[in-house]
Every structure is written in C-alpha cells, then in structure tokens.
Design an enzyme around this catalytic site. Structure first.
Site, short mmCIF file in Angstrom:
data_model
loop_
_atom_site.label_atom_id
_atom_site.label_comp_id
_atom_site.label_asym_id
_atom_site.label_seq_id
_atom_site.Cartn_x
_atom_site.Cartn_y
_atom_site.Cartn_z
N ASP A 134 -57.16 -36.46 7.71
CA ASP A 134 -57.36 -35.22 7.00
C ASP A 134 -57.55 -35.57 5.52
O ASP A 134 -56.93 -36.52 5.02
CB ASP A 134 -56.15 -34.31 7.19
CG ASP A 134 -56.32 -32.96 6.51
OD1 ASP A 134 -57.42 -32.41 6.60
OD2 ASP A 134 -55.36 -32.49 5.90
N ASP B 222 -51.43 -32.62 7.37
CA ASP B 222 -50.30 -32.09 6.60
C ASP B 222 -50.20 -30.57 6.71
O ASP B 222 -49.31 -29.97 6.14
CB ASP B 222 -50.42 -32.47 5.12
CG ASP B 222 -51.63 -31.82 4.45
OD1 ASP B 222 -52.52 -31.32 5.18
OD2 ASP B 222 -51.68 -31.80 3.21
N ASP C 220 -53.65 -28.30 11.37
CA ASP C 220 -53.86 -29.61 11.99
C ASP C 220 -53.06 -29.79 13.28
O ASP C 220 -53.24 -30.78 13.98
CB ASP C 220 -53.45 -30.74 11.03
CG ASP C 220 -54.32 -30.78 9.79
OD1 ASP C 220 -55.55 -30.59 9.92
OD2 ASP C 220 -53.78 -31.01 8.69
#
Length: 796
Positions: A300, A536, A540
């Site tokens: 990410d 985070d 996700d």
C-alpha cells in the site's frame, strides 16, 4: 442510553459502571495468543506423546525399567516446547499491550487518558489533530478536518461540523472537537468490516502440511506394524515376554519423530522472540515461514512506502523581488496551522525567522484553501492553492502548475501583495506569484533500500493504492521501483475479469477499491504466487485477509492490526528484511535438522518390515535407540535449528527432507541387515549382533551429522566433536546401561564385521544418494511426458 450528557462533566463513574455492566463498552477482539492452559494441553496431548505413553506402559508392564529412558526425553522435549511457547506468548502479549492507542475522555468533569477498549457508550471524547477516531461518534462541539483514507482509500480530507458523524478508523487532520460516542465494540463501522473477514484461515505453511502428512502416515502404519511385529517376536520367534515387548517398543519408538514437532515449535517461537526484540509483533507463528517463501509483495502506498506526511520537493521562484524562504519562515513563525502542509513547510524551511512585525493572521481553512499574514513593514504574504489565491488570474501560471500536477504532485503558491487583507479577511488585490512549491508524499527513508533488497531476492513488487494512479506512480518512482511507469487506473477496470487480467500486467495500481484489492491478491495466488500484502487502513482488510502473509503498520488502523499476522510496531519498512531473514533461518534450519529425524523414522520402519518378513528378532532395544537419537539427532538438531541461515528458500520442504534422509536410512538398513546375516552365519548371540548394529548405526548418524554441518566452522566442529566423543564414551564405558557387549569381549570376527560396516558408510551414502537422484529425475520426466504428448497431438 441517555444521550443528554453534559459536555463539561461527561459521564460519572456510576454511569460508566452501568454501561460496562450492560455490555456497552468498546470491547476489542480476543487476544490472538493461546492461554497458558491451552499451550500446556497442545504440547502435552499430542499424538506422538500418547503413543510414547502407551509404549512406556508396555515397558513398565514387562518391568524393563532400564528401557524407560526414552520417556524422560519425551518429557524434557514437552517441557522445552511449553516453556518456549509461553515465552513467545509473553513477548506477543507485551508488544500488543504497548501498541494499544489511547484517547482523552471527560468523566466526572476531569480529563483522563484511557485505552480504546475502556470507552463506553455516550462517553465524551476530545479529539484533535493526529488522533484516530476510536469509535463511531458525533461531533457535539467544535469542528474537525478528518481523513477517511483508511476507510475509503481516498486521501482527501473532509470537514466535520457539529452534528456530523465520525467513523471509527478515520484520522483527525486538523482542528479540535468534543465528540459523543454513538457506537462501541463490534457495532462500530470498522469492527463490522473486520468481523466480515474473521473467518478462520489456515496458514499457507509447507512445514505445517509436511508435519501433518508425516504424523498421519505414521499413525496409519504404526499400529498394524506394531501388532504384527509383537506377534512375530512372541509367537513365531517364541522370545520371552520382556524381550519381545522391548524389541517391539524399540521399533515403534524409532518410527516416531517426536522431536521434529518440538524442533519446529521451538524454532518458530524463538523467531517470534527475536523479532519482538526488533519491534515486530508476530501474531501467527507460521507466517514467519510464509513471508520467507513470498515471491510477490503488494504494498500500500500511504503508510508503507510513504510516511503519511507531505514534503516540499522543490521551489521555483517566479518573482525575485522577495526572498521566498524568508517569507515562508515568517509565515511559519506566526501561523498556528496544524496540518500536513504546515509541517512540510516547517521541515523544508528550517532556520531563524525574520523579526517582522505581524499585524494580522488569517489561518487556513478548507473553504479558503490558503492562509497568510500581514507584516506592517513588508506587506502581505499568503500560501495555498494557486487557483484559490489568483482566481481569475490563475491562467497566468496554469501551465506550470499543471506540469507539476501531471507528475502526481500537489502545488502550493507563495503570493505577495503590498496591501493588507481586506476588512472581511479576504485577499488584497494584485497578488503577485513569488514562488511555486510542488509537494508530494514523504517517502520513508528506508523504502528505496528495502525495495532494492526485495528486488535482488527475486521478489516482484506491486504498489496498490486508492489514490490517483499518476500520484501513486510518481511515489513508486521516487521510492526506487524500476517499473514505476507501468500503471493503471483501476476505475477503468469495470469487471472482475478485467481486474484479474491486470494483476500480472501492471506494477502500479491507482484508484483501487477494497474489493478490487482483494481480487488482485486472489488472482496472484491463483497463478501460483505466494503473496504478502501490507496495509494500514480499514480499506485494506479484505486484501490482507486474502494474502498468504499480511503485514500491518502500527501507525495504521486498529482494525488492520487485528487481522494482520505481522505488525511493525515502529512502522519501519526496513523490518521487512529482518522478518524475511528470520523466516529463512527458521525454514532452512528446520529442513536441515528434520532430515536427521527422518533418517531414524525411515530406517526403523524399513527394519521392522524386514524383521517381520524374515522372522528375525529386532536388533535394538529402546535405550539403545535413545542413545543414538540423543547424540546424533536430538542435541545437534536444537543447535542447528537456532543458527543464523540466510540462504534462499528453494524446493518443496517434504521432498527436500525425504531426499536428504533416504540415503542415510538405506545405509543404516543395509549395514544392520548385513550384520544380522553375517551374525547368524557366525552364530553371534542377540546382544553381540545388537552391539554391532548400535555402533554401526551411531557411526552412520555421526557421518550424516558431519554432512549436515557443512560448511564447518568452529562451533560446528565443536558440536561434531562433542557428539562423537560422547557416543564413544557411552559405548566404551556404559555398556551395561545400554545392553552392549564390552569391547574387550569382542570376537575377532566381530571386529572384521564392524570394520567392513564402518568403511562402507560413506560410499553407500554416495551410492544411495545417486540412486535417489536418478529415481527423482525419472519420475519428473514421467510427469512431463503426458503433457508433451498431448501438445504434439494437438499440433498434428
């Protein structure tokens, strides 16, 4: 519950206790670690332990107490496993406690700092810049600028005013407000999303699968072989009860690789403890192994490659009448903004501010998109979005701004006017552009080196983000990703099939929805890759749950930490490399040591079958196999399992272990059968044959240990020397304990047989190794032949 709560007083202690009693508390998911009771049960009540207890009872029944030494080894092994796993649990629990976030709450008129899980319904919380929203809430006083990227993947901030709702998992960018908690625990938005993916998932662990296969196979064959062997020893051979039982028990003990499971548990537990010392929380033992096998790493952008903060990338001065750096320093000294832009300016323009007299300050707001100050001896300086400062004059610099924007950057403008602000706080006329400051996400200092490390290790890297694809691409470029320009806007992927096809085609994905992230991970796994995912944000969690190995940054959402297998408590991207190296150490050392255990399992099984077919007495008793096992397998395997080892992981775990074990096992069987045949021809008694078999098998074990210890260093030489001397001392001086014939009582023929079965060890291991390789090559060719033939027919 009563929502009419005094904002200055909050809940009373009595009201808090009432809500706790009613279950209206912000409960967090259960700890991922086992209880101490369960650890003791899981290590004690194993299949192998149960089998060993049954065998021990058989030995006790025939009163051969000397042969009970093996059960002491089992008890010691079990205690070591329990102690190491409890130490690992304490490490995990301590790190989990340290990582708990805190929030300010008003109770009984006082401000208190409490952990998230102690929040109750209707609590009044004080939230300000940098804080995470711990529970779904409503703003009751003040206003906040909130970033909901952890929920939506979009990095744009949203203003929240009195009466507006806040979702758990979002972050406060600027402002301060009192909020009323409206949902707690599993009723929170983030918790519901996490709960949707909390389906039990088996770790993608080759070691776990291999151990399961070995245990299942042994459990299937050990009972019928044991009963048949006992029948042959007592009925066919007509041995005394004690001799028949002890020899049967010896064969079955040899088949049980009880130390292999212990070795795996200890090695993984030590890995957890070592990583804990480097601020890495391991929430699932076998994920250490999985990450070491990863060949596809999905990152990410926000919080992983970047710090989640902005930085000034450069400064283009357009008006040289004013010093832009001095002007920015003066603004920083007088503005009280607390947002990512302000912090980036502070970082880039460090230094002493000029002593200008500031008469008026206009703070930043989301509506204005700028802030500024009027200095009586200098004029007005403003900084913010160019189109909002220049308005209808924006086309003067539009080409320059859009040039920077096309590279994925945000652009700030420093403007100047000699006149002060207007009475209503609006901008003066005739603003001049002093400088343009392109800004971008701040790349983590360790990101470039870490990406280079994974690239050199053959790991493919993909960057997946909800942000603009151009922005994500530029961030990847600055972080050192080689194919940063191979990007796609996921908003253009309208079907699931489009998403799946794009998984391998592109390296950078922008505007990806949570569902698309999960599809990308799933597609990569379906194409044979072992996939790790970092994240985070709550957006996700679906992808993290789908990945073979999930890694969370501690700075991110609590929801992500709950579903991830690894948590980097200092959010240090470079710790990825440490986890990979620890995984390699564990797997390589377990693979090496496991081959020692399976040598004993395989030769015991083969000898038992041969003895049954040949109607011969089994050549060992339990205490003799305990001697061989302890000095050539048990002690060395613990040492080898804890050594450093950074070699790349290759091949299938079970295949590698069997391939390494089989030549040694066949050598033992060949020599022991030779000793039994020659011994029968020379009319040697059972103890003499057993003594030769023990010495030959022990020496073979030491030769295998010598090969496993390659390359030899001082520590491994010391290990090999200590085991060899210990074995020789036991044979020479403890012959009564191990039911051996004293060396001084050896017949000349025994020395000849022992010499032959000693000199042939190394050649036999080489010959059997060559044979195993030939058989493996033949089987591999046979597997490929049908596919090749089918292709040829289609071509015709």
């Amino acid at each position: 519950m009563d929502n009419h709560i005094n904002l200055e007083i909050g809940l009373s202690q009595v009201q808090v206790e009432e809500r706790i009693a009613a279950g209206k508390v912000n409960i967090q998911p259960q700890s991922k670690t086992k209880t101490i009771g369960r650890i003791v049960r899981d290590n004690s009540l194993t299949l192998f332990n149960m089998l060993n207890i049954i065998l021990a009872l058989m030995v006790i029944f025939v009163q051969s107490f000397q042969n009970l030494l093996f059960i002491n080894i089992v008890i010691i092994n079990t205690l070591i496993g329990i102690i190491q796993e409890i130490k690992a649990k304490k490490t995990i629990d301590r790190l989990s406690l340290i990582s708990q976030p805190h929030v300010t709450v008003i109770r009984d008129g006082n401000r208190q700092e409490i952990v998230f899980e102690k929040i109750v319904l209707d609590d009044i919380l004080i939230l300000k810049a940098g804080k995470q929203v711990p529970s779904d809430s409503r703003v009751v006083k003040g206003e906040l600028e909130v970033n909901e990227s952890l929920l939506t993947g979009e990095s744009d901030s949203i203003m929240k005013y009195e009466g507006d709702s806040l979702l758990s998992g979002s972050f406060v960018v600027s402002g301060e407000a009192s909020v009323l908690v409206t949902q707690v625990g599993l009723e929170n938005y983030a918790s519901k999303l996490v709960d949707a993916v909390k389906v039990a998932k088996k770790p993608n662990s080759e070691i776990m699968k291999a151990l399961g296969f070995i245990m299942k196979s042994i459990s299937i064959v050990i009972v019928p072989i044991g009963l048949l062997l006992l029948y042959k020893q007592l009925i066919v051979q007509a041995l005394p009860l004690q001799a028949g039982v002890t020899q049967t028990v010896a064969a079955l003990i040899g088949m049980i690789p009880e130390g292999l499971v212990l070795l795996t548990s200890v090695a993984l537990a030590v890995g957890v403890i070592r990583l804990g010392q480097h601020q890495t929380l391991v929430q699932e033992l076998y994920c250490i192994e999985t990450l070491a096998r990863v060949d596809m790493l999905c990152l990410d952008k926000t919080g992983t490659i970047t710090e989640g903060n902005m930085e000034v990338l450069s400064m283009e001065t357009l008006c040289h009448d004013k010093n832009p750096v001095q002007a920015i320093r003066a603004l920083i000294a007088n503005l009280k903004d607390d947002n990512a832009t302000y912090r980036a300016l502070c970082e880039s323009c460090k230094g002493e501010a000029p002593k200008w007299q500031c008469d008026r300050v206009v703070p930043f707001s989301s509506e204005r998109k700028w802030s500024g100050a009027f200095f009586s001896d200098q004029g007005t300086f403003v900084i913010g979005a160019p189109e909002f400062i220049l308005k209808e004059r924006y086309p003067e610099i539009q080409d320059k701004v859009e040039g920077y924007a096309s590279e994925g950057n945000r652009v700030l403008m420093l403007g100047y006017a000699s006149e002060p602000f207007k009475e209503d706080g609006s901008l003066p006329d005739h603003i001049k552009t002093v400088a343009l400051l392109p800004m971008g996400d701040k790349i983590r200092q360790e990101a470039k080196k870490t990406l280079e490390f994974f690239r050199n290790q053959g790991v493919t890297i993909k960057v997946i983000s909800g942000d603009n694809p151009v922005t994500v691409s530029q961030v990847a470029h600055r972080a050192g990703l080689l194919d940063w320009d191979n990007f796609v806007d996921a908003a253009t992927l309208t079907t699931e099939e489009d998403v799946r096809k794009s998984a391998l085609d592109y390296s950078v994905f922008g505007r990806v929805t949570p569902g698309q992230k999960r599809l990308l991970i799933e597609s990569l796994k379906n194409q044979g890759h072992t996939v790790a995912m970092t994240g985070d944000g709550v957006n996700d969690v679906l992808a993290l749950r789908e990945a073979d190995c999930s890694i969370a940054m501690a700075e991110g959402s609590d929801a992500v930490r709950q579903v991830s297998q690894l948590v980097l408590l200092d959010s240090n991207f470079a710790n990825f490399t440490r986890v990979l190296m620890e995984g390699r150490r564990v797997i390589n050392n377990i693979t090496r040591a496991a081959s020692l255990f399976l040598v004993k399992t395989m030769f015991s099984l083969l000898l038992a079958v041969i003895v049954i077919i040949a109607n011969e007495a089994y050549p060992f008793v339990p205490i003799q196999l305990t001697l061989i096992s302890a000095l050539t397998i048990g002690a060395p395997s613990v040492f080898l399992a804890l050594e450093p080892n950074k070699n790349r992981i290759t091949g299938n775990f079970l295949e590698k272990v069997l391939k390494k074990s089989l030549p040694g096992a066949l050598t033992v069987v060949f020599n022991v059968v030779t000793i039994m045949i020659v011994g029968a021809y020379l009319s040697l008694d059972h103890q003499q044959i057993s003594t030769l078999a023990v010495i030959s098998t022990g020496l073979i074990g030491l030769v295998i240990l010598f090969r496993v210890c390659q390359p030899l260093d001082n520590k491994r030489w010391a290990l090999f020397f200590a085991m060899t001397v210990s074995f020789l001392c036991c044979v020479l001086f403890l012959e009564d304990l191990f039911f051996l014939t004293p060396i001084q009582d050896f017949l000349p023929a025994m020395f000849i047989v022992l010499g032959i079965t000693t000199l042939d060890i190394y050649p036999l291991i080489r010959i059997f190794g060559w044979g195993v390789n030939r058989v493996e090559g033949y089987l591999n060719r046979r597997e490929k032949e049908p596919t090749t033939a089918k292709a040829t027919v289609l071509e015709k």
